[in-house]
Design an enzyme around this catalytic site. Structure first.
Site, mmCIF file in Angstrom:
data_model
loop_
_atom_site.group_PDB
_atom_site.id
_atom_site.type_symbol
_atom_site.label_atom_id
_atom_site.label_comp_id
_atom_site.label_asym_id
_atom_site.label_seq_id
_atom_site.Cartn_x
_atom_site.Cartn_y
_atom_site.Cartn_z
ATOM 1 C CB CYS B 11 -0.924 -0.009 1.212
ATOM 2 S SG CYS B 11 -0.076 -0.117 2.774
ATOM 3 C CB CYS B 14 4.269 -0.354 2.443
ATOM 4 S SG CYS B 14 2.701 -0.970 3.048
#
Lengths: 488, 83
Positions: B11, B14
């Site tokens: 995502c 991250c």
């Protein structure tokens, strides 16, 4: 050939019209605050405040409601849902609360709820909230009962991870509450908020002219549930674009520190909300500005927030808050725009008679049709709401509409596959079956209420339904106690 | 030599965490080996409840948020002292 071209351009303008009307009318006072609330929840609520109630040793009457609360408070994006689901299942309270969390999270997060409320109606949003929580807990308990044995064999690791004791700062709680107040005064349609306390008339003939031109440019048909773009709406769309541009400069690189653009974009958001709360009524020769209760409520909340961000929140909190909000907007908004445009195009193609024939009445078949459509169609987050509004304007009954709204975010091929890889195929499909059944029942109950059945009676039906299910599952379990359940 | 792992299924947060950590590593001028852990069966082996997670020398130092540059720097320096 010319006829085809004309038809295509008609479709295109229908899409554009729908998009513009949505941006102008629905987005601002509900979605913008909702995005900020989602951002604030992610940034300011430490996950431990909820997850500490999800440990293995927590009694069930605490862990199930806590799992539902976690779905509501902690999970706005799948980044959070999946690890949290796996964690609650494997190391925490087990399959039941994990399923409750999985059920509640996509259906009743703050974005979905406030959007449903603003676009379709508060009654439907509240029904979505209450029934999702009730049925989420119900399905969790049923799954835990069906797969009781395997669940007990699950790894018996300590629940150290769930023992965190972080608490929320009081300032952060107040900040969140003011954001919620902003959302409430902006979207609720009650008398105090709708009343205009005074009015100003400005002799600006251009405004009315401008609005007439807009109506001509983007034609709309009120009888089909379409909305036009007003002069105020056009200004708001302009402001939205400005916010987007300044946020790109100011918030995209916020981890390098705040810059002037950060503050410009944040101030613009405040201004836009205040302007959106103003009611602007152009007439030939001038424009009337009405100051309603809503306007003063929004003004007060925005001023309070504007004072709190620089003075009360720490730098880290402000940065996380703005970043998370921006991230949600970037992730969800583009898909929503495409979805709303597509809905505008499709609406022209669907005949109201089709919808009315299948789901015009609150029947079992109609509700089930809503559920099936929800399961097989996958729409990105929030897009289910404009689609639901399209169905409503085409004559769908509100019962099947709720059935669709509950099942659509719950079940998609993607979520079924993810669930299957964490808890196994058999459990995942059993879960799918229960969700379909429960969504149908939710639609039927709500539809009955819309048709005039009293709230007490509906609640009684709900209690009887849940009671019967519990009894059934318990009986099956008792009979099958010696034969162990099939492993997936 | 530090071993740094970024836990997350890919995502946006991250990726942001990875960028921020790399920046801190560069400004401290230390040696570090990066690994992205995207398989959440493996992620679940660490004590994290939400991603993105930052793991230095097999120890979870942060999860569920993007720490600030200052915080990342102090994670890195304390890990260096302990190694």
């Amino acid at each position: 050939m010319a006829a085809i071209l004309e038809y295509v351009s008609h479709l295109f303008f229908s899409g554009v019209g729908n998009l513009a009307a949505y941006l102008a009318a629905h987005v601002l006072l509900c979605l913008l605050p909702a995005f900020y609330i989602a951002g604030a929840m992610t940034a300011l609520i430490p996950k431990e405040t909820v997850t500490r109630y999800l440990g293995r040793n927590t009694p069930k009457y605490i862990s199930y409601p806590a799992a539902a609360a976690a779905g509501f408070l902690l999970a706005v994006c799948s980044c959070t849902v999946i690890p949290l689901f796996a964690g609650i299942h494997k190391k925490g309270a087990g399959l039941g609360p994990a399923i409750t969390f999985l059920f509640v999270a996509p259906a009743v997060n703050i974005l979905a709820l406030s959007y449903t409320g603003a676009v379709i109606g508060m009654d439907l949003a509240i029904a979505r909230l209450v029934l999702s929580i009730a049925f989420g807990i119900g399905i969790g308990i049923i799954m835990a009962l069906i797969f009781r044995k395997e669940d007990a064999e699950h790894d018996k690791k300590t629940d150290l991870m769930f023992a965190g004791q972080a608490t929320m700062r009081k300032v952060a709680v107040i900040f969140l509450l003011i954001l919620v107040a902003l959302l409430v005064v902006g979207t609720f349609q009650i008398e105090v908020l709708k009343t205009a306390y005074f009015e100003i008339n400005l002799a600006l003939p251009g405004v009315n002219q401008f609005q007439e031109n807009l109506f001509r440019l983007i034609p709309f048909d009120p009888s089909r549930g379409e909305e036009g773009v007003t002069a105020q709406g056009a200004v708001l769309i302009g402001l939205l674009i400005l916010i987007g541009l300044t946020a790109w400069r100011g918030i995209e690189k916020i981890h390098d520190g705040f810059n002037t653009w950060t503050w410009i974009s944040t101030a613009l958001v405040g201004l836009t909300l205040i302007f959106a709360a103003l009611s602007v009524n152009p007439y030939p020769g001038g424009v009337a500005l009405a100051f309603t209760g809503k306007f003063f409520g929004v003004l007060l909340s925005v001023i309070l927030l504007g004072w709190m961000i620089p003075t009360q929140l720490t730098e880290n909190e402000t940065r996380d808050f703005l970043w998370e909000t921006w991230r949600f907007i970037k992730q969800i908004f583009p898909l929503l725009i495409v979805g709303v445009f597509a809905v505008g195009v499709i609406r022209v193609l669907i005949k109201p008679e089709w919808i009315q024939a299948v789901a015009g009445q609150n029947t079992i078949l109609g509700n089930f049709a809503g559920v099936i459509f929800g399961v097989f169609m996958y729409f990105p987050t929030l897009v289910e709401v404009p689609i639901a509004q399209m169905f409503l304007s085409l004559g769908m009954h509100r019962g099947p509409l709720l059935a669709y709204l509950i099942s659509d975010p719950e079940l998609s091929l993607q979520s079924i596959l993810i669930t299957a890889s964490i808890i196994g195929k058999l459990k995942a499909w059993v879960y799918v079956a229960w969700v379909s059944l429960f969504s149908t029942v939710a639609g039927l109950l709500y539809g009955a209420w819309v048709n005039g059945t009293s709230l007490g009676l509906v609640t009684l039906y709900l209690a009887i339904f849940l009671g019967l299910l519990a009894l059934l599952v318990w009986l099956i379990e008792r009979n099958n106690d010696k034969t162990s359940p099939v492993e997936a | 030599m530090l071993q740094i792992k970024i836990l997350g299924t890919g995502c946006p947060n991250c990726k942001k965490l990875e960028q921020e950590t790399k920046k801190a590593v560069t400004s401290l001028a230390i040696e570090a080996e990066f690994e992205k852990v995207t398989d959440y069966q493996k992620i679940m082996e660490y004590d994290v409840l939400s991603t993105p997670g930052l793991v230095i020398n097999e120890k979870v130092v942060s999860s569920g948020k993007i720490p600030s540059q200052g915080e990342i720097t102090s994670f890195l320096t304390s890990a260096l002292e302990n190694s």
